[in-house]
Design an enzyme around this catalytic site. Structure first.
Site, PDB file in Angstrom:
ATOM      1  N   THR A  28       0.845  -1.203   0.000  1.00 20.50           N
ATOM      2  CA  THR A  28       0.000   0.000   0.000  1.00 20.50           C
ATOM      3  C   THR A  28       0.877   1.249   0.000  1.00 20.50           C
ATOM      4  O   THR A  28       1.949   1.247   0.612  1.00 20.50           O
ATOM      5  CB  THR A  28      -0.887   0.003   1.267  1.00 20.50           C
ATOM      6  OG1 THR A  28      -1.706  -1.164   1.244  1.00 20.50           O
ATOM      7  CG2 THR A  28      -1.780   1.235   1.343  1.00 20.50           C
ATOM      8  N   ASP A  81       6.232  -4.013  -1.569  1.00 23.32           N
ATOM      9  CA  ASP A  81       5.660  -2.938  -0.755  1.00 23.32           C
ATOM     10  C   ASP A  81       6.694  -1.846  -0.520  1.00 23.32           C
ATOM     11  O   ASP A  81       7.900  -2.067  -0.658  1.00 23.32           O
ATOM     12  CB  ASP A  81       5.156  -3.511   0.586  1.00 23.32           C
ATOM     13  CG  ASP A  81       4.153  -2.596   1.278  1.00 23.32           C
ATOM     14  OD1 ASP A  81       3.856  -1.500   0.751  1.00 23.32           O
ATOM     15  OD2 ASP A  81       3.652  -2.986   2.345  1.00 23.32           O
ATOM     16  N   ASP A  84       8.373   3.349   5.188  1.00 22.66           N
ATOM     17  CA  ASP A  84       8.592   4.715   5.672  1.00 22.66           C
ATOM     18  C   ASP A  84      10.059   4.906   6.031  1.00 22.66           C
ATOM     19  O   ASP A  84      10.603   6.002   5.876  1.00 22.66           O
ATOM     20  CB  ASP A  84       7.684   4.983   6.877  1.00 22.66           C
ATOM     21  CG  ASP A  84       6.222   4.874   6.469  1.00 22.66           C
ATOM     22  OD1 ASP A  84       5.814   5.605   5.554  1.00 22.66           O
ATOM     23  OD2 ASP A  84       5.510   4.015   7.020  1.00 22.66           O
ATOM     24  N   GLY A  97       0.664   4.657   5.883  1.00 19.95           N
ATOM     25  CA  GLY A  97      -0.629   4.649   5.190  1.00 19.95           C
ATOM     26  C   GLY A  97      -1.693   3.877   5.961  1.00 19.95           C
ATOM     27  O   GLY A  97      -2.765   3.579   5.415  1.00 19.95           O
ATOM     28  N   GLU A 103      -0.496  -5.501   5.793  1.00 19.62           N
ATOM     29  CA  GLU A 103       0.810  -5.589   5.124  1.00 19.62           C
ATOM     30  C   GLU A 103       1.651  -6.692   5.774  1.00 19.62           C
ATOM     31  O   GLU A 103       2.299  -7.488   5.084  1.00 19.62           O
ATOM     32  CB  GLU A 103       1.540  -4.246   5.209  1.00 19.62           C
ATOM     33  CG  GLU A 103       0.879  -3.171   4.355  1.00 19.62           C
ATOM     34  CD  GLU A 103       1.462  -1.793   4.513  1.00 19.62           C
ATOM     35  OE1 GLU A 103       1.220  -0.952   3.650  1.00 19.62           O
ATOM     36  OE2 GLU A 103       2.169  -1.540   5.507  1.00 19.62           O
TER      37      GLU A 103
END
Ligand code: 5RP
Length: 223
Positions: A28, A81, A84, A97, A103
């Site tokens: 995501t 994926d 951060d 997110g 995830e």
């Protein structure tokens, strides 16, 4: 190159890890959105995807990619994926997110985690980015105090002035002030606290590969 162009670059580079005929694990975020857009170009060569959020599911389906429920699939060859933060061992902070729980579930179901990120995400030590923690709402007060005992400050994530509600119906605490020098130990410790659904440190589900976008091109880091 702009950060957006770097995201496009790594999103496209990740196609190399997609096995023809397979079901792909999809994360995501804005970087993954670039990957999904690139994946649409080979949608006839894959069986479909398992998605980590309602947002990614909607994007995949809008582009004509079949989305399977995680329970319909035993194992995925690869999970793609963003992150951060990612360190030089492949440990990550994720959940900016708010999709960290799904995830981690899809990552755990996958043989290989390919992280796609622009170079701003690479750090020496995790913790400058606030650590997202998905929590059961009634536990937020106590968990906030438990983080304070570790030197962290937990803030309830808001959306439009009210607590954000995740795809799983829970809340997110963003924790600042932590320097995570032992990601495995930290993840184990916080996982034990009643009311914690998922901590956004991905140490047990770390990346196997990172495709890092830099102005000179895509750098591949193997862990
Ligand atoms: C979502 C995530 C994302 O992977 C992370 O926030 C990075 O997002 P972006 O690619 O938009 O920078 O963990 O929960």
């Amino acid at each position: 190159m702009t950060q957006d162009e770097l995201k496009t670059l790594v999103g496209q580079a990740a196609l190399l890890y997609v096995e023809p005929g397979s079901i792909v694990g999809v994360g995501t975020g804005s970087t993954v959105n670039k990957f999904i857009d690139a994946l649409a170009g080979m949608k006839d060569q894959i069986a479909g995807a398992v998605s980590s959020s309602t947002a990614s599911t909607a994007r995949l389906q809008a582009l004509g990619i079949k989305v399977f429920d995680a329970t319909e699939v035993d194992e995925l060859a690869v999970y793609i994926d963003g992150a951060d933060e990612i360190d030089h061992a492949g440990y990550m902070i994720k959940g900016g997110g708010a999709a960290l729980t799904r995830e981690k579930i899809v990552a755990a179901q996958s043989r290989k985690f390919v992280c796609i990120a622009d170079e701003s995400k690479l750090v020496k030590t995790l913790g400058a980015f606030p650590v997202p923690v998905e929590v059961i709402p009634m536990a937020t007060g106590r968990i906030t105090r438990q983080f304070a005992a570790l030197g962290g400050v937990a803030a309830l994530r808001l959306k439009d002035g009210v607590p954000l509600v995740t795809d799983n119906g829970q809340h997110i605490l963003d924790v600042t002030g932590l320097k995570i020098i032992d990601p495995l130990g930290f993840e184990s410790q916080v996982n034990q606290w009643p009311g914690v659904v998922t901590v956004g440190v991905f140490a047990f589900q770390k990346a196997d590969v990172c495709l890092l976008g830099a102005p000179g091109g895509v750098k591949t880091m193997l862990f």
